[in-house]
Design a protein around this motif. Structure first.
Motif, PDB file in Angstrom:
ATOM      1  N   SER A  51       0.734  -1.005   0.089  1.00 43.25           N
ATOM      2  CA  SER A  51      -0.111  -0.077   0.097  1.00 43.25           C
ATOM      3  C   SER A  51       0.968   1.353   0.090  1.00 43.25           C
ATOM      4  O   SER A  51       1.722   1.316   0.858  1.00 43.25           O
ATOM      5  CB  SER A  51      -0.956   0.067   1.240  1.00 43.25           C
ATOM      6  N   LYS A  52       0.542   2.210  -0.742  1.00 40.02           N
ATOM      7  CA  LYS A  52       1.153   3.466  -0.953  1.00 40.02           C
ATOM      8  C   LYS A  52       0.926   4.302   0.276  1.00 40.02           C
ATOM      9  O   LYS A  52       1.574   5.268   0.592  1.00 40.02           O
ATOM     10  CB  LYS A  52       0.698   4.363  -2.073  1.00 40.02           C
ATOM     11  N   THR A  53      -0.226   4.052   1.085  1.00 41.64           N
ATOM     12  CA  THR A  53      -0.227   4.730   2.374  1.00 41.64           C
ATOM     13  C   THR A  53       0.658   4.324   3.484  1.00 41.64           C
ATOM     14  O   THR A  53       0.700   5.081   4.628  1.00 41.64           O
ATOM     15  CB  THR A  53      -1.894   4.747   2.792  1.00 41.64           C
ATOM     16  N   GLU A  54       1.162   2.976   3.005  1.00 39.41           N
ATOM     17  CA  GLU A  54       1.993   2.405   4.309  1.00 39.41           C
ATOM     18  C   GLU A  54       3.288   2.799   3.952  1.00 39.41           C
ATOM     19  O   GLU A  54       4.167   2.854   4.717  1.00 39.41           O
ATOM     20  CB  GLU A  54       1.781   0.832   4.365  1.00 39.41           C
ATOM     21  N   PHE A  55       3.934   2.650   2.596  1.00 41.38           N
ATOM     22  CA  PHE A  55       5.060   2.659   2.362  1.00 41.38           C
ATOM     23  C   PHE A  55       5.191   3.925   1.050  1.00 41.38           C
ATOM     24  O   PHE A  55       4.735   3.576   0.097  1.00 41.38           O
ATOM     25  CB  PHE A  55       5.653   1.374   1.711  1.00 41.38           C
ATOM     26  N   TYR A  56       6.134   4.896   1.348  1.00 42.81           N
ATOM     27  CA  TYR A  56       5.959   5.912   0.587  1.00 42.81           C
ATOM     28  C   TYR A  56       7.183   6.826   0.904  1.00 42.81           C
ATOM     29  O   TYR A  56       7.740   6.679   1.812  1.00 42.81           O
ATOM     30  CB  TYR A  56       4.897   6.883   0.455  1.00 42.81           C
ATOM     31  N   GLU A  57       7.658   7.753  -0.346  1.00 41.86           N
ATOM     32  CA  GLU A  57       8.918   8.246   0.037  1.00 41.86           C
ATOM     33  C   GLU A  57       8.644   9.573   0.816  1.00 41.86           C
ATOM     34  O   GLU A  57       7.653  10.395   0.706  1.00 41.86           O
ATOM     35  CB  GLU A  57       9.428   8.623  -1.348  1.00 41.86           C
ATOM     36  N   ASP A  92      10.267   4.165   7.932  1.00 42.24           N
ATOM     37  CA  ASP A  92      11.296   5.309   8.258  1.00 42.24           C
ATOM     38  C   ASP A  92      12.799   4.558   7.909  1.00 42.24           C
ATOM     39  O   ASP A  92      13.601   5.161   7.462  1.00 42.24           O
ATOM     40  CB  ASP A  92      11.269   4.943   9.918  1.00 42.24           C
ATOM     41  N   PHE A  93      12.810   3.239   7.944  1.00 42.27           N
ATOM     42  CA  PHE A  93      14.217   2.767   7.735  1.00 42.27           C
ATOM     43  C   PHE A  93      14.498   2.738   6.209  1.00 42.27           C
ATOM     44  O   PHE A  93      15.554   3.058   5.723  1.00 42.27           O
ATOM     45  CB  PHE A  93      14.317   1.193   8.287  1.00 42.27           C
ATOM     46  N   TYR A  94      13.468   2.317   5.354  1.00 41.24           N
ATOM     47  CA  TYR A  94      13.669   2.347   3.775  1.00 41.24           C
ATOM     48  C   TYR A  94      14.017   3.990   3.384  1.00 41.24           C
ATOM     49  O   TYR A  94      14.830   4.102   2.643  1.00 41.24           O
ATOM     50  CB  TYR A  94      12.352   2.035   3.097  1.00 41.24           C
ATOM     51  N   ASN A  95      13.416   4.931   4.201  1.00 42.45           N
ATOM     52  CA  ASN A  95      13.525   6.124   3.863  1.00 42.45           C
ATOM     53  C   ASN A  95      14.971   6.749   4.283  1.00 42.45           C
ATOM     54  O   ASN A  95      15.684   8.066   4.158  1.00 42.45           O
ATOM     55  CB  ASN A  95      12.405   7.236   4.301  1.00 42.45           C
ATOM     56  N   LEU A 142       8.979  -4.821  -2.844  1.00 40.07           N
ATOM     57  CA  LEU A 142       8.017  -3.860  -3.308  1.00 40.07           C
ATOM     58  C   LEU A 142       7.958  -2.712  -2.427  1.00 40.07           C
ATOM     59  O   LEU A 142       7.779  -1.775  -2.948  1.00 40.07           O
ATOM     60  CB  LEU A 142       6.698  -4.684  -3.126  1.00 40.07           C
ATOM     61  N   GLU A 143       8.442  -3.094  -0.899  1.00 37.90           N
ATOM     62  CA  GLU A 143       8.361  -2.038  -0.078  1.00 37.90           C
ATOM     63  C   GLU A 143       9.252  -0.810  -0.497  1.00 37.90           C
ATOM     64  O   GLU A 143       9.064   0.420  -0.378  1.00 37.90           O
ATOM     65  CB  GLU A 143       8.345  -2.470   1.021  1.00 37.90           C
ATOM     66  N   ALA A 144      10.564  -1.422  -1.003  1.00 39.93           N
ATOM     67  CA  ALA A 144      11.443  -0.453  -1.467  1.00 39.93           C
ATOM     68  C   ALA A 144      11.058   0.587  -2.722  1.00 39.93           C
ATOM     69  O   ALA A 144      11.458   1.710  -2.686  1.00 39.93           O
ATOM     70  CB  ALA A 144      12.956  -1.265  -1.784  1.00 39.93           C
ATOM     71  N   PHE A 145      10.610  -0.239  -3.496  1.00 40.01           N
ATOM     72  CA  PHE A 145       9.923   0.448  -4.796  1.00 40.01           C
ATOM     73  C   PHE A 145       9.015   1.487  -4.269  1.00 40.01           C
ATOM     74  O   PHE A 145       8.950   2.632  -5.099  1.00 40.01           O
ATOM     75  CB  PHE A 145       9.446  -0.720  -5.656  1.00 40.01           C
ATOM     76  N   SER A 146       8.102   1.185  -3.545  1.00 43.66           N
ATOM     77  CA  SER A 146       7.037   2.018  -3.216  1.00 43.66           C
ATOM     78  C   SER A 146       7.773   3.214  -2.315  1.00 43.66           C
ATOM     79  O   SER A 146       7.054   4.366  -2.418  1.00 43.66           O
ATOM     80  CB  SER A 146       6.203   1.535  -2.331  1.00 43.66           C
ATOM     81  N   CYS A 147       8.895   3.138  -1.686  1.00 45.44           N
ATOM     82  CA  CYS A 147       9.488   4.352  -1.257  1.00 45.44           C
ATOM     83  C   CYS A 147      10.425   4.908  -2.124  1.00 45.44           C
ATOM     84  O   CYS A 147      11.159   6.194  -1.817  1.00 45.44           O
ATOM     85  CB  CYS A 147      10.344   3.862   0.037  1.00 45.44           C
ATOM     86  N   GLY A 148      10.437   4.444  -3.274  1.00 44.38           N
ATOM     87  CA  GLY A 148      11.246   5.400  -4.593  1.00 44.38           C
ATOM     88  C   GLY A 148      13.135   5.010  -4.358  1.00 44.38           C
ATOM     89  O   GLY A 148      13.468   5.795  -4.772  1.00 44.38           O
ATOM     90  N   SER A 154      12.157   2.769  -9.727  1.00 45.61           N
ATOM     91  CA  SER A 154      11.365   2.226  -8.496  1.00 45.61           C
ATOM     92  C   SER A 154       9.943   2.456  -8.388  1.00 45.61           C
ATOM     93  O   SER A 154       9.009   1.769  -8.211  1.00 45.61           O
ATOM     94  CB  SER A 154      12.262   2.551  -7.505  1.00 45.61           C
ATOM     95  N   LEU A 155       9.720   3.853  -8.682  1.00 40.82           N
ATOM     96  CA  LEU A 155       8.302   4.500  -8.681  1.00 40.82           C
ATOM     97  C   LEU A 155       7.466   3.974  -9.801  1.00 40.82           C
ATOM     98  O   LEU A 155       6.217   3.509  -9.386  1.00 40.82           O
ATOM     99  CB  LEU A 155       8.218   5.923  -8.610  1.00 40.82           C
ATOM    100  N   GLU A 156       8.061   3.571 -10.766  1.00 42.96           N
ATOM    101  CA  GLU A 156       7.121   3.283 -11.830  1.00 42.96           C
ATOM    102  C   GLU A 156       6.855   1.443 -11.439  1.00 42.96           C
ATOM    103  O   GLU A 156       5.637   1.023 -11.824  1.00 42.96           O
ATOM    104  CB  GLU A 156       8.027   2.822 -13.197  1.00 42.96           C
ATOM    105  N   ALA A 157       7.855   0.692 -10.787  1.00 40.25           N
ATOM    106  CA  ALA A 157       7.426  -0.762 -10.490  1.00 40.25           C
ATOM    107  C   ALA A 157       6.587  -0.808  -9.560  1.00 40.25           C
ATOM    108  O   ALA A 157       5.604  -1.506  -9.279  1.00 40.25           O
ATOM    109  CB  ALA A 157       8.640  -1.187 -10.116  1.00 40.25           C
TER     110      ALA A 157
END
Length: 341
Positions: free
Chosen positions: A134-140, A231-234, A253-259, A308-311
């Motif tokens: 979900s983009k609401t859970e994992f985002y940049e 937090d950690f991905y960012n 997928l979580e990393a992709f979602s965070c860009g 990553s954002l496209e994926a």
């Protein structure tokens, strides 16, 4: 829904299960009634884990269509857990027997279809539905928020930082991750995860020693609650998963979602699902070259940030919601029911 995946923290099966439950409740609360771990009459019984009590449930009347989620096969467990013989052989037999009890199977990677066929399971029973986040859970985060986050965790604002996530085990390539930290002391390395299965984890003794006394530029924060993982991905500039064997890692997928630009081992199974969205290597030396290129070439970093954002869009919650709904409708022979209204 039947699952015990959330009992063990820090593993992708639990994340995939949690995401699907949340998706169904968010998008289809008025169309699909979901009960969790309650054995009773249902149109569909969806098994996410292979607990023996769930296997017994499959023999009860009124269970409807039995769907099994294939998160692993015998060969993918090699290098993850140390199971002594004859228990390993018995468990592997049981795993395939569980899958054969299902009316339908869902795989998260199409490469598993042929492997299941080799175990005597018909291709017609197998459906490929990828994982999603979900983009609401994992985002940049914004640049300002990332700066404050690094300050909070004691990481220099300009230091190139590489993150890896998942269980600490040989299969995940953690020894290669550690070796890279030793070879590249100018960079910060973070591995988020722990020994979810304790001493039966493959390579436990050796890995435990390193975790207790890591190189100065390598942090092991342990198992982190899912809601804090964003937090950690960012914190990172790059996500690196040198795993030797995977299905469709939620962490990617979580990393992709965070860009975050992604670096993976060059595995065939990735080529079927995310080819073009990541950099790859086959050895520590090749991973080292990838990281140094990303650290020294801002344009390359920007390119794979975009990839990553496209994926992430391709494997978004919105896109997968309709796929799951159509699949469930097919299982109950209600395809197109709502479309006709």
């Amino acid at each position: 829904m039947f699952s015990s995946a959330t009992k063990v923290k820090g593993q992708g099966v639990g994340s995939a299960y949690t995401e699907l439950i949340r998706l169904l409740k968010k998008h289809f609360a008025d169309k699909i009634q979901v009960a969790v771990n309650k054995c009773g009459k249902a149109d569909i019984s969806h098994y996410h884990t292979v607990d023996f009590k769930f296997f017994l449930y499959t023999f009860f009347p009124g269970q409807g269509k039995k769907i099994g989620y294939v998160h692993f096969l015998p060969e993918t467990l090699e290098g993850s857990l140390k199971i002594p013989q004859p228990f390993k052989q018995i468990f592997f037999w049981y795993l395939i027997a569980f899958y054969k009890r299902m009316d339908s199977l869902v795989v998260v990677n199409p490469s598993f279809i042929k492997k299941l066929e080799r175990y005597g399971i018909s291709k017609e029973k197998i459906t490929y539905i990828p994982n999603f986040v979900s983009k609401t859970e994992f985002y940049e985060f914004s640049k300002e928020k990332k700066f404050l986050l690094r300050k909070k965790y004691g990481i220099e604002s300009t230091r190139f930082t590489i993150i890896g996530t998942g269980q600490i085990q040989e299969r995940k390539g953690v020894f290669d991750f550690i070796e890279l930290a030793k070879r590249l002391p100018q960079y910060q390395f973070i591995w988020v995860g722990g020994f979810s299965f304790g001493k039966i984890t493959d390579g436990y003794a050796k890995l435990k020693k390193v975790v207790a006394d890591p190189p100065k530029n390598l942090l092991f924060p342990g198992i982190v609650d899912r809601e804090k993982m964003n937090d950690f991905y960012n914190l990172a500039n790059v996500f690196l998963l040198p795993s030797f064997n995977e299905l469709f890692p939620m962490s990617v997928l979580e990393a992709f979602s965070c860009g975050i630009p992604v670096v993976l081992r060059n595995l065939k199974l990735y080529q079927a699902i995310i080819e073009g969205y990541y950099l790859s290597g086959n050895s520590v030396a090749e991973f080292e070259a990838c990281l140094e290129q990303l650290a020294s070439r801002p344009q390359l970093l920007r390119r794979f940030h975009k990839e990553s954002l496209e994926a992430a869009e391709r494997y978004s919650e919105k896109h997968l919601a309709s796929i799951w709904y159509d699949f469930y409708c097919e299982q109950t022979e209600m395809v197109g029911h709502d479309k006709k209204k």
